[in-house]
Design an enzyme around this catalytic site. Sequence first.
Site, PDB file in Angstrom:
ATOM      1  N   HIS A   1       1.587   5.400  -1.712  1.00 24.49           N
ATOM      2  CA  HIS A   1       1.256   6.570  -2.531  1.00 24.49           C
ATOM      3  C   HIS A   1       2.549   7.145  -3.096  1.00 24.49           C
ATOM      4  O   HIS A   1       3.425   7.555  -2.333  1.00 24.49           O
ATOM      5  CB  HIS A   1       0.553   7.637  -1.688  1.00 24.49           C
ATOM      6  CG  HIS A   1      -0.720   7.146  -1.078  1.00 24.49           C
ATOM      7  ND1 HIS A   1      -1.949   7.262  -1.691  1.00 24.49           N
ATOM      8  CD2 HIS A   1      -0.949   6.483   0.088  1.00 24.49           C
ATOM      9  CE1 HIS A   1      -2.881   6.717  -0.937  1.00 24.49           C
ATOM     10  NE2 HIS A   1      -2.300   6.222   0.154  1.00 24.49           N
ATOM     11  N   LEU A   2       2.641   7.182  -4.418  1.00 27.85           N
ATOM     12  CA  LEU A   2       3.854   7.695  -5.062  1.00 27.85           C
ATOM     13  C   LEU A   2       3.663   9.086  -5.662  1.00 27.85           C
ATOM     14  O   LEU A   2       4.630   9.715  -6.072  1.00 27.85           O
ATOM     15  CB  LEU A   2       4.327   6.732  -6.159  1.00 27.85           C
ATOM     16  CG  LEU A   2       5.014   5.453  -5.675  1.00 27.85           C
ATOM     17  CD1 LEU A   2       5.253   4.499  -6.837  1.00 27.85           C
ATOM     18  CD2 LEU A   2       6.329   5.767  -4.971  1.00 27.85           C
ATOM     19  N   ARG A   3       2.391   9.539  -5.753  1.00 28.16           N
ATOM     20  CA  ARG A   3       2.106  10.853  -6.356  1.00 28.16           C
ATOM     21  C   ARG A   3       2.592  10.904  -7.813  1.00 28.16           C
ATOM     22  O   ARG A   3       2.768   9.884  -8.449  1.00 28.16           O
ATOM     23  CB  ARG A   3       2.714  11.997  -5.529  1.00 28.16           C
ATOM     24  CG  ARG A   3       2.468  11.898  -4.026  1.00 28.16           C
ATOM     25  CD  ARG A   3       1.020  11.859  -3.646  1.00 28.16           C
ATOM     26  NE  ARG A   3       0.832  12.059  -2.207  1.00 28.16           N
ATOM     27  CZ  ARG A   3      -0.197  11.604  -1.524  1.00 28.16           C
ATOM     28  NH1 ARG A   3      -1.139  10.876  -2.106  1.00 28.16           N
ATOM     29  NH2 ARG A   3      -0.304  11.856  -0.239  1.00 28.16           N
TER      30      ARG A   3
ATOM     31  N   ASP B   1       1.591   2.673   3.472  1.00 31.74           N
ATOM     32  CA  ASP B   1       0.714   3.834   3.292  1.00 31.74           C
ATOM     33  C   ASP B   1       1.530   5.122   3.334  1.00 31.74           C
ATOM     34  O   ASP B   1       1.035   6.166   3.779  1.00 31.74           O
ATOM     35  CB  ASP B   1      -0.414   3.862   4.334  1.00 31.74           C
ATOM     36  CG  ASP B   1      -1.501   4.867   3.979  1.00 31.74           C
ATOM     37  OD1 ASP B   1      -1.591   5.267   2.800  1.00 31.74           O
ATOM     38  OD2 ASP B   1      -2.258   5.252   4.879  1.00 31.74           O
TER      39      ASP B   1
ATOM     40  N   HIS C   1     -10.346   1.108   1.722  1.00 30.15           N
ATOM     41  CA  HIS C   1     -10.168   2.129   2.760  1.00 30.15           C
ATOM     42  C   HIS C   1     -11.381   1.994   3.669  1.00 30.15           C
ATOM     43  O   HIS C   1     -12.475   2.428   3.317  1.00 30.15           O
ATOM     44  CB  HIS C   1     -10.067   3.533   2.160  1.00 30.15           C
ATOM     45  CG  HIS C   1      -9.788   4.574   3.203  1.00 30.15           C
ATOM     46  ND1 HIS C   1      -8.558   5.182   3.351  1.00 30.15           N
ATOM     47  CD2 HIS C   1     -10.567   5.060   4.201  1.00 30.15           C
ATOM     48  CE1 HIS C   1      -8.606   6.016   4.384  1.00 30.15           C
ATOM     49  NE2 HIS C   1      -9.809   5.964   4.922  1.00 30.15           N
TER      50      HIS C   1
ATOM     51  N   LYS D   1      -9.188  -0.294  -5.934  1.00 33.04           N
ATOM     52  CA  LYS D   1      -9.192   0.393  -4.644  1.00 33.04           C
ATOM     53  C   LYS D   1     -10.541   1.051  -4.387  1.00 33.04           C
ATOM     54  O   LYS D   1     -11.027   1.813  -5.218  1.00 33.04           O
ATOM     55  CB  LYS D   1      -8.088   1.454  -4.661  1.00 33.04           C
ATOM     56  CG  LYS D   1      -8.060   2.325  -3.439  1.00 33.04           C
ATOM     57  CD  LYS D   1      -7.518   1.602  -2.239  1.00 33.04           C
ATOM     58  CE  LYS D   1      -7.752   2.407  -0.985  1.00 33.04           C
ATOM     59  NZ  LYS D   1      -6.751   2.193   0.029  1.00 33.04           N
TER      60      LYS D   1
ATOM     61  N   HIS E   1       0.868  -1.198   0.000  1.00 33.35           N
ATOM     62  CA  HIS E   1       0.000   0.000   0.000  1.00 33.35           C
ATOM     63  C   HIS E   1       0.892   1.232   0.000  1.00 33.35           C
ATOM     64  O   HIS E   1       1.505   1.569   1.013  1.00 33.35           O
ATOM     65  CB  HIS E   1      -0.915   0.018   1.232  1.00 33.35           C
ATOM     66  CG  HIS E   1      -1.851   1.182   1.247  1.00 33.35           C
ATOM     67  ND1 HIS E   1      -3.208   1.048   1.375  1.00 33.35           N
ATOM     68  CD2 HIS E   1      -1.636   2.522   1.131  1.00 33.35           C
ATOM     69  CE1 HIS E   1      -3.787   2.230   1.352  1.00 33.35           C
ATOM     70  NE2 HIS E   1      -2.843   3.153   1.214  1.00 33.35           N
TER      71      HIS E   1
ATOM     72  N   HIS F   1       3.041  14.635   1.695  1.00 35.18           N
ATOM     73  CA  HIS F   1       2.436  15.946   1.447  1.00 35.18           C
ATOM     74  C   HIS F   1       3.507  16.972   1.819  1.00 35.18           C
ATOM     75  O   HIS F   1       4.187  16.802   2.841  1.00 35.18           O
ATOM     76  CB  HIS F   1       1.223  16.184   2.352  1.00 35.18           C
ATOM     77  CG  HIS F   1       0.044  15.315   2.041  1.00 35.18           C
ATOM     78  ND1 HIS F   1      -0.893  15.619   1.093  1.00 35.18           N
ATOM     79  CD2 HIS F   1      -0.347  14.130   2.571  1.00 35.18           C
ATOM     80  CE1 HIS F   1      -1.824  14.670   1.049  1.00 35.18           C
ATOM     81  NE2 HIS F   1      -1.508  13.748   1.930  1.00 35.18           N
TER      82      HIS F   1
ATOM     83  N   LEU G   1      -4.897   9.198   7.847  1.00 34.53           N
ATOM     84  CA  LEU G   1      -6.188   8.511   7.903  1.00 34.53           C
ATOM     85  C   LEU G   1      -6.014   7.052   7.484  1.00 34.53           C
ATOM     86  O   LEU G   1      -5.276   6.787   6.535  1.00 34.53           O
ATOM     87  CB  LEU G   1      -7.198   9.211   6.990  1.00 34.53           C
ATOM     88  CG  LEU G   1      -7.654  10.579   7.502  1.00 34.53           C
ATOM     89  CD1 LEU G   1      -8.442  11.318   6.450  1.00 34.53           C
ATOM     90  CD2 LEU G   1      -8.474  10.425   8.787  1.00 34.53           C
TER      91      LEU G   1
ATOM     92  N   ASN H   1      -4.972   7.348  -6.197  1.00 27.12           N
ATOM     93  CA  ASN H   1      -5.681   8.594  -5.861  1.00 27.12           C
ATOM     94  C   ASN H   1      -4.915   9.830  -6.331  1.00 27.12           C
ATOM     95  O   ASN H   1      -4.609  10.730  -5.555  1.00 27.12           O
ATOM     96  CB  ASN H   1      -6.019   8.667  -4.364  1.00 27.12           C
ATOM     97  CG  ASN H   1      -4.808   8.645  -3.463  1.00 27.12           C
ATOM     98  OD1 ASN H   1      -3.753   8.121  -3.820  1.00 27.12           O
ATOM     99  ND2 ASN H   1      -4.942   9.212  -2.280  1.00 27.12           N
TER     100      ASN H   1
ATOM    101  N   ALA I   1      -3.931  14.834   5.487  1.00 27.46           N
ATOM    102  CA  ALA I   1      -3.687  13.545   6.142  1.00 27.46           C
ATOM    103  C   ALA I   1      -2.654  12.763   5.348  1.00 27.46           C
ATOM    104  O   ALA I   1      -2.752  12.672   4.129  1.00 27.46           O
ATOM    105  CB  ALA I   1      -4.990  12.761   6.213  1.00 27.46           C
TER     106      ALA I   1
ATOM    107  N   HIS J   1      -4.460  -0.624   5.870  1.00 32.72           N
ATOM    108  CA  HIS J   1      -3.997   0.183   7.006  1.00 32.72           C
ATOM    109  C   HIS J   1      -4.918   0.093   8.228  1.00 32.72           C
ATOM    110  O   HIS J   1      -5.529   1.078   8.648  1.00 32.72           O
ATOM    111  CB  HIS J   1      -3.760   1.641   6.609  1.00 32.72           C
ATOM    112  CG  HIS J   1      -4.796   2.263   5.701  1.00 32.72           C
ATOM    113  ND1 HIS J   1      -6.134   2.235   5.962  1.00 32.72           N
ATOM    114  CD2 HIS J   1      -4.667   2.925   4.525  1.00 32.72           C
ATOM    115  CE1 HIS J   1      -6.775   2.866   4.996  1.00 32.72           C
ATOM    116  NE2 HIS J   1      -5.907   3.283   4.111  1.00 32.72           N
TER     117      HIS J   1
HETATM  118  C1  NCD Z   1      -3.471   9.117   1.961  1.00 31.38           C
HETATM  119  C2  NCD Z   1      -3.017  10.162   0.940  1.00 31.38           C
HETATM  120  O1  NCD Z   1      -2.500  11.218   1.349  1.00 31.38           O
HETATM  121  O2  NCD Z   1      -3.145   9.942  -0.266  1.00 31.38           O
HETATM  122  N1  NCD Z   1      -3.500   9.730   3.255  1.00 31.38           N
HETATM  123  C3  NCD Z   1      -3.457   9.091   4.451  1.00 31.38           C
HETATM  124  O3  NCD Z   1      -3.618   9.740   5.468  1.00 31.38           O
HETATM  125  N2  NCD Z   1      -3.205   7.800   4.532  1.00 31.38           N
HETATM  126  C4  NCD Z   1      -4.786   8.540   1.562  1.00 31.38           C
HETATM  127  C5  NCD Z   1      -5.171   7.307   2.360  1.00 31.38           C
HETATM  128  O4  NCD Z   1      -4.592   6.250   2.213  1.00 31.38           O
HETATM  129  O5  NCD Z   1      -6.090   7.424   3.178  1.00 31.38           O
HETATM  130 ZN    ZN Z   2      -3.198   5.116   1.602  1.00 34.56          ZN
END
Ligand code: NCD
Ligand code: ZN
Length: 345
Positions: free
Chosen positions: A16-18, A248, A137, A100, A14, A252, A220, A42, A264, A175
């Site tokens: 996030h690579l943006r 996860d 989620h 997802k 899990h 940011h 989150l 996302n 988050a 998560h």
């Molecule tokens: C994630 C994100 O920033 O894309 N944020 C987080 O708090 N985990 C989204 C997610 O997995 O809920």
């Molecule tokens: Zn996530």
Amino acid sequence: MTDTLTIRRPDDWHLHLRDDAMLSLVAPFTAERFGRAIVMPNLVPPVTTVAAAKAYRQRILEAVGDAGPFEPLMTAYLTDTIDPEEVARGHEEGVFMACKLYPAGATTNSDAGVTDIRNIDPVLAQMAALGMPLLVHGEVVDADIDIFDREKVFLERVLAPTLERFPDLKVVLEHITTADSVEFVQAGGERLAATVTAHHLRIDRNDILVGGIKPHMYCLPVAKRARHKEALREAVASGSPKLFLGTDSAPHARPAKESGCGCAGIFSAPVGIESYAQTFDELGCLEKLEGFASLHGPRFYGLAPNEGTITLERAPFEVPARIDPEGQDLTPFHAGERLGWRLAR
Ligand code: NCD
Ligand code: ZN
């Protein structure tokens, strides 16, 4: 005392690579540690088509460069109106590993998510037939539900009935943050599993709120009471094959975190295996790390474990307080701390 630990190359189930400059900055941290990662869709706009996922995969591979070997495993972002045929085609072409589910409004970039899980019944039926996992989620967004109860209520109101309606659907509850989820997953059949982040094994809600608000500890689902953290620690220490690693990691930029309405997400990729090693060491179960990080996930997804290995050594690892301060400006998990395990180079 073990001073080095060599394990099969782990995977991050899990992540996030943006995109763009942020992707270029963060992808190498993951690729140095992990063989594969389930990449969250996302983005803005979200990854809902095979073409978008293929193009994103290409951008990830370019960002990784020679930091690998690393294989991004792509996911489709479910919306109320996503075409089941697109999902099936993506799976058959080897592009979509999983889908997802973001309940609309639950978290970062989830506005296009699903407003009622029954809206995607045709997709879920298709996925069950294909053996394609649903990654969840697990939080309700009802205004009358306290944010600390959102995960527990999701289990009762959404997940349990969905599992009942689709008895063959494979599901990963992502998560997890509560003792309730641990119990729920353990009581479910083999087609139900969960990922556990590095941070939820180490922080509870006091870490976010006591002595001043700590925006870099906010993610989150939000961290819960200490007893829930203890339940997660106990669960991974048990070596349960239903639990596996998913950082996860969710970067940011610092101004977006340190804000009147902070985003988050905890950016843990730079400590993505080291933090878990520290936790498993504290729990006296380092021998369980390999299963959690490198074996249970592939088994659930029906993949072979990675071929290579990584070695961790018991040596001080000074985690930077900030990463790329003049550019993307990220504050990693464990910022400015000294960890007891580092990746051997
Ligand atoms: C994630 C994100 O920033 O894309 N944020 C987080 O708090 N985990 C989204 C997610 O997995 O809920
Ligand atoms: Zn996530």
